[in-house]
Design a protein around this motif. Structure first.
Motif, PDB file in Angstrom:
ATOM      1  N   PHE A 185      27.278  13.989  27.367  1.00 10.30           N
ATOM      2  CA  PHE A 185      27.090  14.401  28.763  1.00 10.30           C
ATOM      3  C   PHE A 185      25.857  15.285  28.831  1.00 10.30           C
ATOM      4  O   PHE A 185      25.538  15.985  27.862  1.00 10.30           O
ATOM      5  CB  PHE A 185      28.307  15.173  29.290  1.00 10.30           C
ATOM      6  CG  PHE A 185      29.539  14.315  29.384  1.00 10.30           C
ATOM      7  CD1 PHE A 185      29.806  13.582  30.535  1.00 10.30           C
ATOM      8  CD2 PHE A 185      30.408  14.218  28.320  1.00 10.30           C
ATOM      9  CE1 PHE A 185      30.927  12.777  30.612  1.00 10.30           C
ATOM     10  CE2 PHE A 185      31.547  13.419  28.394  1.00 10.30           C
ATOM     11  CZ  PHE A 185      31.807  12.695  29.534  1.00 10.30           C
ATOM     12  N   CYS A 186      25.184  15.250  29.969  1.00  9.79           N
ATOM     13  CA  CYS A 186      23.936  15.998  30.075  1.00  9.79           C
ATOM     14  C   CYS A 186      23.799  16.604  31.470  1.00  9.79           C
ATOM     15  O   CYS A 186      24.563  16.275  32.380  1.00  9.79           O
ATOM     16  CB  CYS A 186      22.754  15.075  29.787  1.00  9.79           C
ATOM     17  SG  CYS A 186      22.672  13.636  30.863  1.00  9.79           S
ATOM     18  N   GLY A 187      22.817  17.489  31.612  1.00 11.20           N
ATOM     19  CA  GLY A 187      22.448  17.976  32.940  1.00 11.20           C
ATOM     20  C   GLY A 187      21.667  16.893  33.667  1.00 11.20           C
ATOM     21  O   GLY A 187      21.383  15.828  33.109  1.00 11.20           O
ATOM     22  N   HIS A 188      21.286  17.192  34.905  1.00 18.65           N
ATOM     23  CA  HIS A 188      20.746  16.142  35.770  1.00 18.65           C
ATOM     24  C   HIS A 188      19.920  16.728  36.902  1.00 18.65           C
ATOM     25  O   HIS A 188      20.197  17.829  37.378  1.00 18.65           O
ATOM     26  CB  HIS A 188      21.914  15.339  36.369  1.00 18.65           C
ATOM     27  CG  HIS A 188      22.994  16.224  36.951  1.00 18.65           C
ATOM     28  ND1 HIS A 188      22.995  16.617  38.271  1.00 18.65           N
ATOM     29  CD2 HIS A 188      24.076  16.832  36.387  1.00 18.65           C
ATOM     30  CE1 HIS A 188      24.036  17.399  38.480  1.00 18.65           C
ATOM     31  NE2 HIS A 188      24.712  17.553  37.359  1.00 18.65           N
ATOM     32  N   GLY A 189      18.939  15.936  37.341  1.00 21.11           N
ATOM     33  CA  GLY A 189      18.266  16.275  38.578  1.00 21.11           C
ATOM     34  C   GLY A 189      19.300  16.355  39.687  1.00 21.11           C
ATOM     35  O   GLY A 189      20.348  15.700  39.631  1.00 21.11           O
ATOM     36  N   ILE A 190      19.008  17.172  40.704  1.00 24.10           N
ATOM     37  CA  ILE A 190      19.959  17.365  41.801  1.00 24.10           C
ATOM     38  C   ILE A 190      19.191  17.762  43.060  1.00 24.10           C
ATOM     39  O   ILE A 190      18.153  18.416  42.979  1.00 24.10           O
ATOM     40  CB  ILE A 190      21.026  18.418  41.412  1.00 24.10           C
ATOM     41  CG1 ILE A 190      22.093  18.564  42.499  1.00 24.10           C
ATOM     42  CG2 ILE A 190      20.377  19.776  41.089  1.00 24.10           C
ATOM     43  CD1 ILE A 190      23.320  19.344  42.038  1.00 24.10           C
ATOM     44  N   GLY A 191      19.707  17.345  44.187  1.00 25.34           N
ATOM     45  CA  GLY A 191      19.048  17.651  45.464  1.00 25.34           C
ATOM     46  C   GLY A 191      19.839  16.964  46.555  1.00 25.34           C
ATOM     47  O   GLY A 191      21.037  17.218  46.712  1.00 25.34           O
ATOM     48  N   GLU A 221      23.683  22.341  31.707  1.00 26.55           N
ATOM     49  CA  GLU A 221      25.133  22.529  31.656  1.00 26.55           C
ATOM     50  C   GLU A 221      25.705  22.252  30.273  1.00 26.55           C
ATOM     51  O   GLU A 221      26.529  21.347  30.089  1.00 26.55           O
ATOM     52  CB  GLU A 221      25.816  21.673  32.721  1.00 26.55           C
ATOM     53  CG  GLU A 221      25.378  20.213  32.787  1.00 26.55           C
ATOM     54  CD  GLU A 221      26.086  19.463  33.930  1.00 26.55           C
ATOM     55  OE1 GLU A 221      27.316  19.343  33.866  1.00 26.55           O
ATOM     56  OE2 GLU A 221      25.394  19.020  34.873  1.00 26.55           O
ATOM     57  N   PRO A 222      25.265  23.039  29.276  1.00 27.63           N
ATOM     58  CA  PRO A 222      25.690  22.770  27.904  1.00 27.63           C
ATOM     59  C   PRO A 222      27.198  22.909  27.697  1.00 27.63           C
ATOM     60  O   PRO A 222      27.835  23.809  28.236  1.00 27.63           O
ATOM     61  CB  PRO A 222      24.936  23.828  27.080  1.00 27.63           C
ATOM     62  CG  PRO A 222      24.633  24.918  28.046  1.00 27.63           C
ATOM     63  CD  PRO A 222      24.403  24.234  29.357  1.00 27.63           C
ATOM     64  N   MET A 223      27.734  21.973  26.902  1.00 28.03           N
ATOM     65  CA  MET A 223      29.115  22.032  26.426  1.00 28.03           C
ATOM     66  C   MET A 223      29.053  22.258  24.928  1.00 28.03           C
ATOM     67  O   MET A 223      28.434  21.451  24.217  1.00 28.03           O
ATOM     68  CB  MET A 223      29.820  20.694  26.695  1.00 28.03           C
ATOM     69  CG  MET A 223      30.187  20.462  28.138  1.00 28.03           C
ATOM     70  SD  MET A 223      29.976  18.709  28.598  1.00 28.03           S
ATOM     71  CE  MET A 223      28.310  18.781  29.308  1.00 28.03           C
ATOM     72  N   LEU A 224      29.641  23.327  24.445  1.00 30.04           N
ATOM     73  CA  LEU A 224      29.684  23.613  23.016  1.00 30.04           C
ATOM     74  C   LEU A 224      31.108  23.453  22.499  1.00 30.04           C
ATOM     75  O   LEU A 224      32.061  23.895  23.159  1.00 30.04           O
ATOM     76  CB  LEU A 224      29.197  25.043  22.731  1.00 30.04           C
ATOM     77  CG  LEU A 224      27.688  25.193  22.429  1.00 30.04           C
ATOM     78  CD1 LEU A 224      26.837  24.702  23.599  1.00 30.04           C
ATOM     79  CD2 LEU A 224      27.347  26.637  22.115  1.00 30.04           C
ATOM     80  N   ASN A 225      31.227  22.823  21.328  1.00 36.03           N
ATOM     81  CA  ASN A 225      32.534  22.631  20.699  1.00 36.03           C
ATOM     82  C   ASN A 225      32.643  23.498  19.457  1.00 36.03           C
ATOM     83  O   ASN A 225      31.666  23.657  18.711  1.00 36.03           O
ATOM     84  CB  ASN A 225      32.723  21.167  20.278  1.00 36.03           C
ATOM     85  CG  ASN A 225      32.749  20.220  21.466  1.00 36.03           C
ATOM     86  OD1 ASN A 225      32.853  20.656  22.613  1.00 36.03           O
ATOM     87  ND2 ASN A 225      32.655  18.931  21.187  1.00 36.03           N
ATOM     88  N   ALA A 226      33.855  23.998  19.208  1.00 42.20           N
ATOM     89  CA  ALA A 226      34.086  24.773  17.982  1.00 42.20           C
ATOM     90  C   ALA A 226      34.052  23.849  16.769  1.00 42.20           C
ATOM     91  O   ALA A 226      33.707  24.281  15.672  1.00 42.20           O
ATOM     92  CB  ALA A 226      35.411  25.509  18.065  1.00 42.20           C
TER      93      ALA A 226
END
Ligand code: MF3
Ligand code: CO
Ligand code: CO
Length: 277
Positions: A185-191, A221-226
């Motif tokens: 999953f990643c961040g994205h352009g938005i408007g 929007e980073p998602m970090l996993n342990a």
């Protein structure tokens, strides 16, 4: 009487996977500030309600009522069939957790709430991971590292930098803490468009990828996993969990590239008071 002539949408000469990247003008930026303020205010409102014993459906209802009272519509409702005003992801749920009346928060949980109000045709998008009561040292470290990773990414944003710089900075923070970054999953352009070009990966190589230009607006929007970065989507087609059931945390801000650097459009009241960015 003078008529305001709406300026045509401008685009970057760069494309991302063949998709056009909008460059927003001052009016667009002003509209985005307003939508993003509703998003930030929604999370500020719900924060004190994130407590042991409360259901995630109740938190979703609070978010929906707030967004509607502010004159916005939750953009997630009817989005590819999604039916809720927020995504609420607890513990090993990485993203897209579906609010439920039977999912009650318990002390020790970490819970991400992600809201995306659509205000007068423009989208805001932000999420935070909250801690319910006292959480484990590991959970505290993971949440802290994820927040640090988001701001490391934001710290790279200025004209002339690249999206590779953003992703590399995020992944370096994660790695430094011994955590992994989700790749699916990643961040994205938005408007005016909820999920637009460019894609904003949370890993990458510095100096590569799209070159940032004033007027670009996107989420980080980073998602970090342990544990490992691997995730799997549940049979409900939304709820995404870590494959190894390790804890996962996420923070999301919507940011604009300005002439001189970056403007974070979804800062919380606390972050604004600390004069972040
Ligand atoms: N707010 C999410 C994001 O950060 C998107 C949620 S789409 C939904 O991009 F349909 F799952 F709600
Ligand atoms: Co987003
Ligand atoms: Co979001």
């Amino acid at each position: 009487m003078k008529q305001a002539i709406p300026s045509a949408q401008r685009y970057s000469l760069q494309t991302d996977n063949g998709k056009k990247i909008p460059l927003h003008d001052e009016a667009g930026l002003a509209s985005m500030r307003a939508a993003c303020r509703v998003a930030a205010d929604t999370l500020d409102m719900v924060a004190p309600h994130v407590k042991a014993g409360v259901s995630t459906a109740h938190l979703d209802a609070l978010c929906e009522a707030f967004m509607r009272a502010a004159g916005s519509i939750p953009a997630t409702i009817d989005y590819h069939g999604y039916q809720h005003a927020s995504c609420i992801s607890v513990n090993h749920v990485v993203t897209h957790g579906i609010p439920s009346a039977t999912k009650l928060l318990r002390a020790g949980d970490i819970v991400n709430i992600d809201v995306s109000p659509l205000l007068r045709g423009w989208h805001g998008d932000t999420s935070r991971t909250f801690q319910v009561g006292a959480v484990s040292i590991l959970a505290q470290r993971l949440v802290g590292a994820t927040y640090e990773a988001l701001f490391a990414g934001i710290g790279q944003v200025r004209p002339g930098a690249t999206l590779g710089d953003v992703g590399a900075a995020i992944a370096a923070v994660a790695r430094g803490h011994g955590f992994s970054t989700v790749r699916d999953f990643c961040g994205h352009g938005i408007g005016r468009v909820f999920h637009d070009a460019p894609q904003v990966l949370h890993y990458g190589r510095a100096g590569t990828g799209i070159v940032l230009e004033p007027g670009m607006i996107f989420t980080i929007e980073p998602m970090l996993n342990a544990g490992s970065h691997h995730v799997k989507v549940s049979s409900d087609k939304w709820t995404t969990v870590t494959k190894d059931h390790s804890l996962s945390a996420q923070f999301e801000h919507t940011v604009a590239v300005t002439n001189s650097g970056v403007e974070v459009l979804t800062l919380s009241a606390d972050e604004r008071n600390k004069a972040f960015c």
